[in-house]
Scaffold this active site. Structure first.
Site, PDB file in Angstrom:
ATOM      1  N   GLU A   1       0.829  -1.210   0.000  1.00 30.37           N
ATOM      2  CA  GLU A   1       0.000   0.000   0.000  1.00 30.37           C
ATOM      3  C   GLU A   1       0.864   1.262   0.000  1.00 30.37           C
ATOM      4  O   GLU A   1       0.571   2.232  -0.699  1.00 30.37           O
ATOM      5  CB  GLU A   1      -0.949   0.018   1.209  1.00 30.37           C
ATOM      6  CG  GLU A   1      -1.925   1.181   1.129  1.00 30.37           C
ATOM      7  CD  GLU A   1      -2.761   1.382   2.380  1.00 30.37           C
ATOM      8  OE1 GLU A   1      -3.060   2.548   2.698  1.00 30.37           O
ATOM      9  OE2 GLU A   1      -3.126   0.390   3.036  1.00 30.37           O
TER      10      GLU A   1
ATOM     11  N   CYS B   1      -8.703   3.430   7.758  1.00 29.19           N
ATOM     12  CA  CYS B   1     -10.043   3.062   7.297  1.00 29.19           C
ATOM     13  C   CYS B   1     -10.947   2.661   8.461  1.00 29.19           C
ATOM     14  O   CYS B   1     -10.485   2.261   9.529  1.00 29.19           O
ATOM     15  CB  CYS B   1      -9.950   1.978   6.223  1.00 29.19           C
ATOM     16  SG  CYS B   1      -9.953   0.311   6.847  1.00 29.19           S
TER      17      CYS B   1
END
Length: 316
Positions: free
Chosen positions: A131, A200
């Site tokens: 990521e 998130c």
């Protein structure tokens, strides 16, 4: 022989998040639409059981695009990819489907928006994680600087302290990130942060559930993969929240029963890329050893769903 009693606290939310669910669905739908083989650049999600299951259906996992033929579809993993990857796929006229989690894509858009405004980026993340590589690869070399710790903040060399913004990897520990952000804001008062935090909802929710069960558990097991950032953070959160024995296990076969001797309670959770079938496997293993009473500890409910890309919803 009677089994010793054990309370098993089952943390909720746990396991698959909407981004992981969508990524797996993308591979399955691609196989239905185009047939096997379908190529996937990097593990679609960080879980061996999931990857092996998709491989059995005809997915071929590769590390780089140059391992893929031009005439077969390729899927990019949920962690996101540098801009150069889809650009190369387009140049080679490949069919490609981007399974990047929409919440990671949001960070990519944010990074681009800040760069367009003339700001240099600082990314809070883990070096080498897919990521992080994907997010840093949205902008030219040197435009995104990586910090992993509060100490890194004091060392980072920026172009202009008054023209900075920061983004974070979506799967970090909420508490750790808070300290790093505070250090950035102390050193660079003009630094611009995200409108809404980048970590998130699923990462935050799973960490909160662990904080609720850890203090009352003699042991806590996180079902997840060793290369899963959000799973490893759950182990750290559990230790910090007062659980003396917190471990990551991929499968029930990895449980260290000798280390658990004499416990009266255990908590079980799962990282965002671990399927529920593996959680059930762990619960059954405890039932084999103990007289188990399961108590669900739910700190939030999740009803997020992400659509799959249009190309998969259209007929072949």
């Amino acid at each position: 022989m009677t089994k010793p009693p054990l309370i098993l606290y089952l943390a909720a939310p746990r396991g698959f998040c909407a981004g992981v669910d969508r990524a797996i669905k993308i591979v399955e739908m691609a196989l239905q639409k185009w047939g096997a083989p379908v190529y996937v650049r990097h593990e679609i999600v960080h879980n061996k059981f999931v990857v092996d299951g998709l491989r059995a259906k005809g997915a071929v996992f590769v590390e780089e695009l140059d391992e893929c033929p031009n005439d077969r579809p390729v899927i990019f993993s949920a962690h996101g990819v540098p801009k150069s990857v889809p650009a190369t796929a387009a140049r080679r006229e490949m069919i490609y489907v981007d399974a990047t989690c929409p919440l990671v894509s949001k960070v990519h858009v944010e990074a681009q928006r800040h760069a367009d405004a003339g700001l240099q980026m600082i990314m809070i993340g883990h070096k080498g994680h897919p990521e992080t590589i994907g997010t840093m690869g949205q902008l030219p070399e040197g435009e995104v600087l990586l910090v992993e710790t509060v100490e890194d903040v004091s060392q980072v060399a920026v172009r202009d302290p008054d023209k900075l913004a920061f983004v974070t990897q979506t799967t970090l520990s909420v508490d750790d990130t808070k300290d790093i952000i505070a250090a950035l804001e102390a050193r660079f008062p003009a630094i611009v942060g995200p409108h809404k935090e980048d970590i998130c909802y699923a990462t935050t929710n799973r960490q909160e559930a662990v904080k609720a069960v850890a203090p009352k558990s003699d042991a806590l097991l996180v079902v997840g993969a060793p290369n899963s950032s959000n799973s490893r953070r759950l182990v750290e959160v559990a230790s910090r929240a007062g659980c003396n024995y917190a471990q990551l296990v991929q499968r029930a076969t990895e449980i260290d029963w000798r280390a658990l001797e004499g416990i009266a309670s255990v908590a079980v959770t799962a990282g965002a890329s671990a399927p529920e079938v593996l959680v059930n496997e762990v619960i059954e293993a405890f039932r084999d050893h103990y007289d188990v009473t399961v108590e669900l500890v739910e700190t939030a409910t999740e009803n997020v769903e992400f659509k799959v890309p249009r190309v998969l919803r259209e007929p072949a």
